[in-house]
Write a protein that holds these residues in place. Structure first.
Motif, PDB file in Angstrom:
ATOM      1  N   ILE A   1      -2.813  -2.035  -8.244  1.00  0.00           N
ATOM      2  CA  ILE A   1      -4.047  -2.437  -7.551  1.00  0.00           C
ATOM      3  C   ILE A   1      -4.427  -3.863  -7.948  1.00  0.00           C
ATOM      4  O   ILE A   1      -4.813  -4.675  -7.105  1.00  0.00           O
ATOM      5  CB  ILE A   1      -5.181  -1.438  -7.867  1.00  0.00           C
ATOM      6  N   ARG A   2      -4.275  -4.178  -9.227  1.00  0.00           N
ATOM      7  CA  ARG A   2      -4.598  -5.546  -9.671  1.00  0.00           C
ATOM      8  C   ARG A   2      -3.629  -6.552  -9.055  1.00  0.00           C
ATOM      9  O   ARG A   2      -4.023  -7.641  -8.668  1.00  0.00           O
ATOM     10  CB  ARG A   2      -4.570  -5.621 -11.201  1.00  0.00           C
TER      11      ARG A   2
ATOM     12  N   MET B   1     -11.321  -1.274  -4.368  1.00  0.00           N
ATOM     13  CA  MET B   1     -10.570  -0.315  -5.192  1.00  0.00           C
ATOM     14  C   MET B   1     -10.738  -0.589  -6.683  1.00  0.00           C
ATOM     15  O   MET B   1     -10.668   0.336  -7.494  1.00  0.00           O
ATOM     16  CB  MET B   1      -9.093  -0.354  -4.818  1.00  0.00           C
ATOM     17  N   LEU B   2     -10.940  -1.865  -7.023  1.00  0.00           N
ATOM     18  CA  LEU B   2     -11.112  -2.205  -8.443  1.00  0.00           C
ATOM     19  C   LEU B   2     -12.317  -1.496  -9.064  1.00  0.00           C
ATOM     20  O   LEU B   2     -12.383  -1.308 -10.274  1.00  0.00           O
ATOM     21  CB  LEU B   2     -11.281  -3.719  -8.621  1.00  0.00           C
TER      22      LEU B   2
ATOM     23  N   LEU C   1      -0.668   2.756 -11.472  1.00  0.00           N
ATOM     24  CA  LEU C   1      -1.479   2.557 -10.272  1.00  0.00           C
ATOM     25  C   LEU C   1      -2.451   1.387 -10.461  1.00  0.00           C
ATOM     26  O   LEU C   1      -2.579   0.522  -9.595  1.00  0.00           O
ATOM     27  CB  LEU C   1      -2.248   3.843  -9.965  1.00  0.00           C
ATOM     28  N   LYS C   2      -3.092   1.346 -11.605  1.00  0.00           N
ATOM     29  CA  LYS C   2      -4.038   0.253 -11.892  1.00  0.00           C
ATOM     30  C   LYS C   2      -3.339  -1.101 -11.868  1.00  0.00           C
ATOM     31  O   LYS C   2      -3.871  -2.075 -11.366  1.00  0.00           O
ATOM     32  CB  LYS C   2      -4.680   0.450 -13.270  1.00  0.00           C
TER      33      LYS C   2
ATOM     34  N   LEU D   1     -11.190   2.241 -10.525  1.00  0.00           N
ATOM     35  CA  LEU D   1      -9.974   2.381 -11.329  1.00  0.00           C
ATOM     36  C   LEU D   1     -10.018   3.607 -12.244  1.00  0.00           C
ATOM     37  O   LEU D   1      -8.982   4.178 -12.571  1.00  0.00           O
ATOM     38  CB  LEU D   1      -9.742   1.116 -12.171  1.00  0.00           C
TER      39      LEU D   1
ATOM     40  N   ILE E   1      -6.756   4.605  -1.480  1.00  0.00           N
ATOM     41  CA  ILE E   1      -5.378   4.145  -1.248  1.00  0.00           C
ATOM     42  C   ILE E   1      -4.849   4.725   0.066  1.00  0.00           C
ATOM     43  O   ILE E   1      -4.204   4.033   0.846  1.00  0.00           O
ATOM     44  CB  ILE E   1      -4.473   4.547  -2.441  1.00  0.00           C
TER      45      ILE E   1
ATOM     46  N   MET F   1       2.064   2.040  -3.403  1.00  0.00           N
ATOM     47  CA  MET F   1       1.041   2.656  -4.275  1.00  0.00           C
ATOM     48  C   MET F   1       0.998   4.167  -4.130  1.00  0.00           C
ATOM     49  O   MET F   1       0.646   4.880  -5.076  1.00  0.00           O
ATOM     50  CB  MET F   1      -0.327   2.057  -3.967  1.00  0.00           C
ATOM     51  N   LEU F   2       1.336   4.652  -2.930  1.00  0.00           N
ATOM     52  CA  LEU F   2       1.315   6.106  -2.711  1.00  0.00           C
ATOM     53  C   LEU F   2       2.272   6.829  -3.661  1.00  0.00           C
ATOM     54  O   LEU F   2       2.112   8.017  -3.935  1.00  0.00           O
ATOM     55  CB  LEU F   2       1.682   6.443  -1.260  1.00  0.00           C
TER      56      LEU F   2
ATOM     57  N   ILE G   1      -1.946  -6.344  -6.205  1.00  0.00           N
ATOM     58  CA  ILE G   1      -2.170  -6.492  -4.759  1.00  0.00           C
ATOM     59  C   ILE G   1      -3.456  -7.285  -4.508  1.00  0.00           C
ATOM     60  O   ILE G   1      -3.529  -8.102  -3.578  1.00  0.00           O
ATOM     61  CB  ILE G   1      -2.170  -5.086  -4.081  1.00  0.00           C
ATOM     62  N   TYR G   2      -4.427  -7.135  -5.375  1.00  0.00           N
ATOM     63  CA  TYR G   2      -5.665  -7.908  -5.216  1.00  0.00           C
ATOM     64  C   TYR G   2      -5.394  -9.399  -5.476  1.00  0.00           C
ATOM     65  O   TYR G   2      -5.874 -10.267  -4.741  1.00  0.00           O
ATOM     66  CB  TYR G   2      -6.763  -7.378  -6.147  1.00  0.00           C
TER      67      TYR G   2
ATOM     68  N   LEU H   1       0.358   7.768  -7.238  1.00  0.00           N
ATOM     69  CA  LEU H   1      -0.981   8.355  -7.217  1.00  0.00           C
ATOM     70  C   LEU H   1      -1.284   9.146  -8.490  1.00  0.00           C
ATOM     71  O   LEU H   1      -2.435   9.259  -8.891  1.00  0.00           O
ATOM     72  CB  LEU H   1      -1.145   9.260  -5.987  1.00  0.00           C
ATOM     73  N   ASP H   2      -0.241   9.679  -9.125  1.00  0.00           N
ATOM     74  CA  ASP H   2      -0.495  10.493 -10.318  1.00  0.00           C
ATOM     75  C   ASP H   2      -0.138   9.788 -11.629  1.00  0.00           C
ATOM     76  O   ASP H   2      -0.002  10.427 -12.677  1.00  0.00           O
ATOM     77  CB  ASP H   2       0.236  11.837 -10.196  1.00  0.00           C
TER      78      ASP H   2
ATOM     79  N   ASN I   1       0.830  -1.209   0.000  1.00  0.00           N
ATOM     80  CA  ASN I   1       0.000   0.000   0.000  1.00  0.00           C
ATOM     81  C   ASN I   1       0.863   1.257   0.000  1.00  0.00           C
ATOM     82  O   ASN I   1       0.517   2.250  -0.634  1.00  0.00           O
ATOM     83  CB  ASN I   1      -0.925  -0.002   1.221  1.00  0.00           C
ATOM     84  N   LYS I   2       1.973   1.190   0.721  1.00  0.00           N
ATOM     85  CA  LYS I   2       2.882   2.335   0.764  1.00  0.00           C
ATOM     86  C   LYS I   2       3.451   2.596  -0.631  1.00  0.00           C
ATOM     87  O   LYS I   2       3.567   3.742  -1.063  1.00  0.00           O
ATOM     88  CB  LYS I   2       4.003   2.059   1.763  1.00  0.00           C
TER      89      LYS I   2
ATOM     90  N   LYS J   1      -7.587   7.663  -5.069  1.00  0.00           N
ATOM     91  CA  LYS J   1      -6.541   8.180  -4.173  1.00  0.00           C
ATOM     92  C   LYS J   1      -6.996   8.160  -2.723  1.00  0.00           C
ATOM     93  O   LYS J   1      -6.236   7.840  -1.825  1.00  0.00           O
ATOM     94  CB  LYS J   1      -6.165   9.617  -4.570  1.00  0.00           C
TER      95      LYS J   1
ATOM     96  N   ILE K   1      -6.604   2.846   3.025  1.00  0.00           N
ATOM     97  CA  ILE K   1      -6.118   1.481   3.230  1.00  0.00           C
ATOM     98  C   ILE K   1      -4.701   1.513   3.822  1.00  0.00           C
ATOM     99  O   ILE K   1      -4.346   0.676   4.666  1.00  0.00           O
ATOM    100  CB  ILE K   1      -6.218   0.682   1.904  1.00  0.00           C
ATOM    101  N   TYR K   2      -3.914   2.488   3.430  1.00  0.00           N
ATOM    102  CA  TYR K   2      -2.561   2.596   4.009  1.00  0.00           C
ATOM    103  C   TYR K   2      -2.644   2.930   5.501  1.00  0.00           C
ATOM    104  O   TYR K   2      -1.913   2.359   6.323  1.00  0.00           O
ATOM    105  CB  TYR K   2      -1.729   3.641   3.250  1.00  0.00           C
TER     106      TYR K   2
ATOM    107  N   ASN L   1      -9.047  -4.145  -1.149  1.00  0.00           N
ATOM    108  CA  ASN L   1      -8.430  -4.134  -2.482  1.00  0.00           C
ATOM    109  C   ASN L   1      -9.463  -4.378  -3.573  1.00  0.00           C
ATOM    110  O   ASN L   1      -9.385  -3.801  -4.653  1.00  0.00           O
ATOM    111  CB  ASN L   1      -7.332  -5.201  -2.557  1.00  0.00           C
ATOM    112  N   LYS L   2     -10.413  -5.245  -3.280  1.00  0.00           N
ATOM    113  CA  LYS L   2     -11.459  -5.532  -4.261  1.00  0.00           C
ATOM    114  C   LYS L   2     -12.299  -4.273  -4.510  1.00  0.00           C
ATOM    115  O   LYS L   2     -12.656  -3.964  -5.647  1.00  0.00           O
ATOM    116  CB  LYS L   2     -12.348  -6.655  -3.727  1.00  0.00           C
TER     117      LYS L   2
ATOM    118  N   SER M   1      -3.518  -0.256   7.292  1.00  0.00           N
ATOM    119  CA  SER M   1      -2.418  -1.222   7.391  1.00  0.00           C
ATOM    120  C   SER M   1      -1.377  -0.753   8.406  1.00  0.00           C
ATOM    121  O   SER M   1      -0.838  -1.563   9.162  1.00  0.00           O
ATOM    122  CB  SER M   1      -1.781  -1.478   6.018  1.00  0.00           C
TER     123      SER M   1
END
Lengths: 298, 298
Positions: free
Chosen positions: A142-143, B128-129, A138-139, B132, B142, A128-129, A145-146, A132-133, A125-126, B139, B145-146, B125-126, B149
């Motif tokens: 997320i996939r 978040m999908l 990012l996508k 997207l 994310i 992913m930060l 980590i899922y 963010l832009d 998760n960290k 954002k 969730i951080y 995480n699910k 955690s």
């Protein structure tokens, strides 16, 4: 395995394995020590290596996949610590060293496992930060980590552990055995490969082929382990042989002859490799990796 | 607490608490039963309620925060299951019912805890999908969730559990006691509030104020618990009183007189509320919530 990329991947993991643990206050330093003990106790790093290899195979940058590869090893290591506990498999030795609870006590081993599992998600998760832009990257994250959360959870590894435990001392069908092995081992191996593929920006076809490879490889891996437990060298394994039988575990060697198990292992390995045939030499790493699996169970 | 929003929030959580567990195969149904048992054993749902309240306070849509609120309860519940284990606090009763391992055995209780913790992250995480293609909402998720955690992990709850365990049977300083209580309890309470705030799109000021409120509330909550353990009604608590003393736990009542503890509790609660003074009536829910904390420890 003397493939150069295997060593490169493994060195990367070994070098960074502690980098993604959160900064721990000295007041709970034993927690850090206990987590570090198991993380640096000589694991083969198969899951993170597969994650990196899969990311590179589809053209991704493995440098940016390292947090996910290490998180995968945190999850695998937590599962071993909890699995070794007296209430579970009650193992005193792992990779030739005393298990976590033998060194740190049962309570700390439970918490070290909990800490590693949570740190895995915290690390991902960290990471992913940082993106963010960048919506494309990012996508992908997320996939990835899922996939990892699914593979590690109640439709994956934890489900496999439960079914494995419940099957002890019982007559077990082939269907149930496949379910146990698929979930206990193959799910997390497939998640590693799929996560790496997502991180690297895989196409749908690449993802499908790598998944087919990994699911069969994961089953092969578990069968090789079962065979090793029956006829492996204790020194080489770093633990006692005959453990499964003593614990009345549901394994392939209880259901089939050793020859049949070896044939099944060979079959699964070939099926795994067949998924990547269309990539010819580019899949060399994965082929060598799979062949090593068969060699272990020979 | 008879505040209407408290009931609304609690009902929402109770109604949806099982919705975010993964679909579990019938072959590992005991795992589902064990998780469900502890999730529906009459928890007060304080953490998810605070998450929803915080989201709504900053103008967010609580409907979309429910997966995160439930995930927070999964994490809290896993921590109770592991904490009650024979190797940890060895408790037989929780909220008036047998603890998880008393019903399902120690191995299954360990796995149910592992399953809940992993399911929490899988659920978030699910979710978040679904976002997207909405970078603003993504954002926020994310960041939420951080926070969760971090609060649950080795710089939060797990660290607190470790320090708590290591402090047993030892003379404990006020500094160490604050560290234990802050991490063991306040970290996850603060994470709930911060996650809700992020989900709802809080401003920097709102986030800062809510954090100050939650950190002090979290400490107050733990002190109220310590006081209750000394002089609470067993029937009402659903567990035996005097547990902490019997286990030589580090608590405020070991270090200070009951009167001093009550004064500290009042002080913390007032400090908590002071952070939200500038919002006047809009912070009414949080004020009532904090007052209830003091009332428990009275």
């Amino acid at each position: 395995m003397d493939d150069i990329s295997y060593k490169t991947y493994k060195n990367l993991i070994d070098e960074h394995i502690l980098d993604f643990l959160p900064e721990i206050d000295h007041k709970s330093i034993t927690l850090y020590d206990a987590m570090k003990y198991s993380l640096t106790a000589g694991g083969k790093r198969l899951r993170p290596i597969l994650l990196l290899a899969s990311c590179e195979f589809v053209g991704g940058d493995i440098g940016t996949a390292i947090p996910y590869a290490c998180a995968m090893e945190y999850i695998h290591t937590y599962s071993l610590i909890h699995d070794d506990l007296p209430a579970m498999d009650d193992d005193e030795l792992r990779r030739g060293l005393p298990t976590n609870h033998m060194v740190y006590g049962e309570a700390m081993a439970i918490l070290a496992g909990d800490g590693l599992l949570t740190s895995a998600f915290e690390a991902m998760n960290k990471d992913m930060l940082l993106y963010l832009d960048d919506s494309v990257k990012l996508k992908r994250r997320i996939r990835a980590i899922y996939e990892i959360s699914k593979g590690a959870g109640c439709r994956g590894m934890v489900a496999g552990q439960v079914a494995d435990m419940e099957a002890e001392n019982k007559q077990c069908s082939k269907e149930m055995l496949d379910y146990i092995h698929f979930n206990k081992t193959a799910a997390l191996i497939a998640a590693s490969v799929r996560a790496g593929a997502y991180l690297g920006g895989a196409t749908e076809k690449q993802l499908r082929d790598l998944t087919g490879y990994a699911e069969n490889l994961g089953l092969a891996f578990q069968i090789a382990d079962d065979i090793l437990d029956v006829c492996g060298d204790e020194q080489e394994m770093g633990k006692k042989a005959g453990n499964d039988e003593k614990k009345h575990k549901a394994t392939y060697p209880c259901l089939y002859s050793l020859e049949e198990c070896k044939a099944y292992l060979k079959d699964l390995t070939e099926t795994a490799m067949s998924f990547l045939e269309c990539y010819y030499d580019e899949a060399e790493f994965f082929n060598t990796f799979a062949e090593e699996m068969v060699a272990r169970g020979k």
